[in-house]
Scaffold this motif. Structure first.
Motif: not given
Lengths: 524, 148
Positions: A300, A303-304, A309, B31, B33, B100, B103
């Protein structure tokens, strides 16, 4: 010894075999030798304990030049000595150096099937990567390879019955309920004891080395990143470093630090993944599930921070795309604090749980001498007491500014491999904290020309599994002429296959998992 | 040496919520980004096609409607896209960006992943060229985009 004195030593060792030598870069020595001088040259380096053989690159200089080169790269700390054997494009032949360096077995098989170079005296000359139905005499990495010529041929079925005599062979893979990855192993057994082992790769070979020759320098970055789904960032760092060396651009310090930071997170992700897989192979599924649950934390985070990912795509040629702001830094700190605490708990488990230790302590022990003989890399080498870590031996990028201390153990058994990898997590967490506290200010990237100046370079980086080696050649165009990728898994197979001999068959799955094999890296 | 080193972990888990997320009942927010759907601003584009040249996945087509007045249509293939954002970096005029959105990429037909960007007039011109004699496309003929 300094890099310069190491290179001078290598030059004097190879003086009698040399047909000319050059210094293409400050840390490199290229020595041209005849194929008849190969065995004496390798013996000279080996007897003087000058480094280790890190890769064997095949290089086609084109139809006009009519030359194929076999490049034997030896590394000692930051110094790289390359033995260049020039061969005719058709019918070239080199002697095998398997008797001196067993790890070369896989490299020689690859050279033979990809370039048509005959390697005389190979103990096993069967196909390693190319499919069984690939036509004889078609060599895909030659520049004039025509894909139309690679039409599948009819393969005779393997012999049935007692052609193998009294031996009992257990085949495992490429499709097997207990082996999730596409490799094929043949273990010859006497009762429960393994007496011989061999393997076959290539079931998911994608020909990436050939494919990058068709793409421009930027597109190749993303293809090479996809060599591996676990150490993808390391691959792109290795490629970027090489291209930046060729283009002679200096990456800003902030970008270098962010590259190391992402590599650190990736290492945590990779080692936790491995911990789960290895525990699963030992039948300890509780540890497998808990370690993978915790691994989600780092996934995570990646990915953030990067927006992706698995293939983070954090790098561009000349720097990075992403910045680490204070908000992200705080999230990373929180995440690694939790992971460090969990890793301490897991270290406690793998070193104290009685049942688990029966599967790991003293199993598959590899002494320092054996490890050097087989040329193992990464955590496998460090578990046997060899300090082999590119980040320490030849620091690149931000590792000069934010150095890493290598973790070693002495026992060389499976337990030591668990301990080394878990302790590496603590070192990595500390390094990440240091980087976050001292992130250099400045730009994220510099401009890299679309055409890269002609030249050859070598870049070595430390992937979670060991040293990753890239050889990159440019002829001055907008596409690479040759990118050779040698992944750590390919080096480590030799030792594990030798070690399996004499082991209980039941220990083999854990022994294989203990080296953290990556089939995707092998079948690049 | 001890037996059952993970016994406490297991016991504790009996009294905690499962780690598994209740997807699709509970949907995680993407997220900020995330490299998701690509956006293109036709007003800023000069048609240099660096994005097309650098795309590793051949996911971008830039169709020229009128070069002199800089009118283009971008056809973006989200199913080929690897979401590396190299095009965003390559673009010197900042007309590309990744949001984003997108998803959850899933659709029954590939067409749902093809997105066309451009002014309404340019899109209509392109449709007229590619589908001669069909007039203006009736609303709802195209499958709903998987990216919305």
């Amino acid at each position: 010894m300094t890099t310069e004195s190491l290179l001078q030593q290598a030059e004097s060792l190879l003086a009698t075999m040399s047909r000319g030598s050059t210094r293409p870069e400050t840390n490199r020595l290229d020595v041209v030798i005849e194929s008849s001088g190969l065995v004496p040259a390798v013996s000279a380096l080996k007897n003087a304990r000058w480094g280790y053989l890190t890769a064997l690159t095949g290089l086609d200089l084109g139809v006009e030049a009519g030359v194929v080169e076999a490049l034997y790269h030896f590394c000692s700390d930051a110094a790289v000595t390359t033995l260049r054997v020039r061969l005719p494009r058709i019918g070239g032949s080199v002697p095998s150096i398997y008797q001196l360096i067993p790890a070369v077995g896989f490299y020689e098989r690859e050279l033979a099937e990809m370039y048509g170079v005959t390697v005389t005296g190979m103990p096993d000359d069967s196909r390693l990567f190319l499919p069984d139905d690939w036509p004889v005499g078609v060599y895909p990495l030659l520049k004039d390879f025509d894909p139309q010529s690679a039409q599948p041929v009819k393969v005779p079925p393997p012999p049935r019955g007692s052609s193998t005599g009294e031996r009992f062979i257990i085949p495992i893979g490429p499709q097997h309920p207990a082996l999730k990855e596409p490799g094929h192993f043949e273990f010859t057994v006497d009762g429960e004891i393994v007496t011989a082992a061999r393997m076959r790769l290539g079931y998911v070979h994608r020909g990436i080395e050939k494919a990058v020759e068709q793409r421009n320098w930027i597109q190749s970055l993303y293809l090479l990143e996809r060599v591996c789904g676990i150490c993808s960032h390391t691959h792109s760092v290795a490629y970027c470093l090489g291209v930046e060396q060729l283009a002679q651009v200096e990456v800003p310090p902030r970008a270098q630090a962010i590259r190391e930071l992402i590599a650190g997170l990736e290492r945590i992700h990779s080692h936790l993944l491995w911990l789960g897989v290895a525990a699963h192979e030992a039948g300890f599924d509780t540890l497998f599930m808990y370690s993978w649950r915790d691994r989600e934390t780092v996934m995570d985070l990646l990915e953030t921070v990067s927006g992706n990912r698995v293939n983070y795509s954090a790098n561009i040629l000349g720097g990075v795309k992403i910045d680490i702001t204070a908000e992200f830094a705080e999230a990373i700190r929180r995440g690694i604090d939790y992971l460090e605490e969990r890793s301490r708990h897991y270290l406690d488990i793998v070193t104290t749980d009685t049942m688990f230790l029966q599967r790991t302590r003293g199993i598959g022990a590899m002494t320092r001498e054996q490890a050097e003989h087989f040329g193992v890399l990464g955590p496998l080498a460090r578990a046997s007491g060899i300090l082999r870590d590119v980040r320490v031996e030849a620091p690149y990028g931000a590792y000069t500014r934010f150095p890493i201390s290598a973790v070693t153990a002495q026992a060389g058994d499976l337990e030591a491999r668990f301990v080394v990898r878990l302790k590496e997590l603590f070192v990595t967490c500390n390094a990440i904290r240091t980087i976050l506290d001292n992130l250099p200010p400045g730009e994220l990237a510099v401009k890299v020309p679309r055409r890269i100046p002609a030249g050859e370079t070598i870049s070595r980086v430390e992937a979670p599994r060991g040293e990753l080696f890239y050889f990159i050649r440019s002829t001055g165009g907008d596409k690479p002429d040759r990118v050779k990728v040698r992944t750590p898994s390919l080096c480590n197979w030799t030792s594990v296959l030798h070690q399996a001999i004499g082991c209980q068959l039941a220990d083999v799955p854990l022994l294989l998992a203990g080296m953290d094999p990556c089939f995707s890296c092998n079948d690049r | 040496m001890k037996f059952g080193a993970m016994f406490v972990d297991v016991l504790r888990s009996v009294f905690t919520r499962p780690a598994t997320r209740l997807y699709p009942k509970v949907r995680t927010k993407a997220p900020a980004r995330l490299h998701g759907k690509l956006y293109w601003d036709p007003k800023l584009c000069t048609g240099c096609t660096l994005c097309v040249k650098d795309c590793p996945a051949d996911a971008i087509e830039l169709i020229t409607i009128d070069r002199a007045t800089k009118h283009f249509v971008m056809r973006y293939h989200a199913d080929r896209c690897t979401y590396c954002a190299q095009c965003v970096v390559s673009c010197r005029f900042k007309c590309l960006g990744m949001s984003n959105e997108g998803w959850e990429l899933a659709a029954l037909k590939k067409e749902a992943f093809t997105v066309e960007y451009g002014s309404e007039a340019d899109l209509a011109k392109l449709f007229a060229v590619e589908h001669p004699g069909e007039g203006i496309p009736p609303a709802g003929e195209k499958p709903a985009s998987a990216l919305e």
